[in-house]
Design a protein around this motif. Structure first.
Motif, short mmCIF file in Angstrom:
data_model
loop_
_atom_site.label_atom_id
_atom_site.label_comp_id
_atom_site.label_asym_id
_atom_site.label_seq_id
_atom_site.Cartn_x
_atom_site.Cartn_y
_atom_site.Cartn_z
N ALA A 23 30.47 41.10 38.47
CA ALA A 23 31.20 41.28 39.73
C ALA A 23 30.23 41.57 40.87
N ARG A 26 28.47 38.34 41.79
CA ARG A 26 29.42 37.47 42.48
C ARG A 26 29.64 37.94 43.91
N THR A 54 30.43 48.63 39.67
CA THR A 54 30.07 47.40 40.37
C THR A 54 29.17 47.69 41.56
N LEU A 154 38.38 43.82 47.25
CA LEU A 154 38.30 44.25 45.85
C LEU A 154 39.41 45.24 45.54
N TRP A 207 40.13 40.03 44.90
CA TRP A 207 39.56 40.11 43.56
C TRP A 207 40.12 41.34 42.86
N VAL A 209 39.78 43.63 39.67
CA VAL A 209 38.80 43.93 38.62
C VAL A 209 39.41 44.95 37.67
N LEU A 245 39.01 39.41 37.54
CA LEU A 245 37.78 39.63 36.78
C LEU A 245 38.08 40.67 35.71
#
Length: 257
Positions: A23, A26, A54, A154, A207, A209, A245
């Motif tokens: 992550a 990315r 992350t 995120l 995203w 996660v 993710l």
């Protein structure tokens, strides 16, 4: 599922450590890609075990010096309504993992770190939400939705399927505008400030996660499009792309023997 204007991609990594590393890589690559075509870049950060891991992985990456941090703005999806510097604040953990180092050594302007206000500066979560909404609007470049065009937003996901501080069955799910004060959170502390779904869905990319077997059922439900009132993560979609993710456990798989 993602709305009609975007696509959804699910990426599964072997474990939570690889997930955090991947992550981070990315995210840095995405920031660099965006900087090649426009400026500034707006990124919304998340807390939680994997979220902070992350950020720590970003701090250790050799790609950090390649980013022009002077035109990156960092935001939060939610925050615990706790005093500045409290170790349970997402901001405090993010500063320790990454942000203080970027400010000190990589040219990130301190003013570009947009923390959600807590009781150090405002009296109630509603006042914090209003102040954050005003800051968002200042950087929205006149957009009707009142938020910057977030390049990456995120989000972590809890075992109950919540994202940001939007919890199943909670009145905050229906909040209008860009931010909301939260009371009676089922996860302590009870008072928080959160982005709304309106703000989340304005992001170019969202995203999600998630790691851990305890989240597998809610991941499956969100991906199946269960009602947002039951699985808030199902409503976290981006304008261009929604990226999930996951590690093997949260994806409902087992590690190969």
């Amino acid at each position: 599922m993602a709305d009609a204007s975007g696509v959804r991609l699910v990426v599964v990594h072997p474990d939570k450590e690889v997930l955090a590393q991947a992550a981070a890589a990315r995210l840095l690559t995405r920031v660099l890609d965006v900087q090649s075509v426009r400026s500034p870049v707006h990124v919304v950060l998340t807390g939680g075990t994997v979220g902070i891991a992350t950020l720590a992985a970003v701090a250790a990456s050799p790609l950090v010096p390649a980013v022009d941090w002077s035109n990156v703005h960092l935001w939060w999806g939610d925050e615990r309504f706790l005093p500045d510097g409290d170790p349970d604040r997402n901001e405090t953990q993010a500063r320790e993992a990454l942000l203080d180092g970027l400010v000190a050594g990589h040219g990130l302007p301190a003013a570009n770190v947009h923390a959600m206000p807590g009781p150090t500066s405002v009296a109630t979560p509603e006042e914090g939400a209003a102040a954050y909404a005003a800051t968002l609007a200042e950087h929205a470049d006149g957009a009707a939705d009142g938020v910057p065009a977030f390049d990456v937003l995120l989000l972590g996901m809890g075992p109950d399927g919540h994202v940001a501080s939007l919890f199943p069955g909670h009145e905050g799910l229906a909040a209008q505008g860009t931010t909301t004060g939260v009371h009676g959170s089922p996860k302590p502390p009870p008072e928080r400030v959160s982005l709304t779904f309106d703000a989340i869905r304005a992001a170019r990319e969202v995203w999600v996660v998630a790691a851990g077997a305890e989240k597998a059922d809610r991941v499956a439900a969100a991906l199946a499009g269960d009602p947002v009132s039951e699985v808030p993560a199902a409503g976290a979609v981006g304008q261009a792309r929604t990226l999930w993710l996951l590690d093997l456990e949260s994806a409902g798989a087992t590690t190969p023997k």
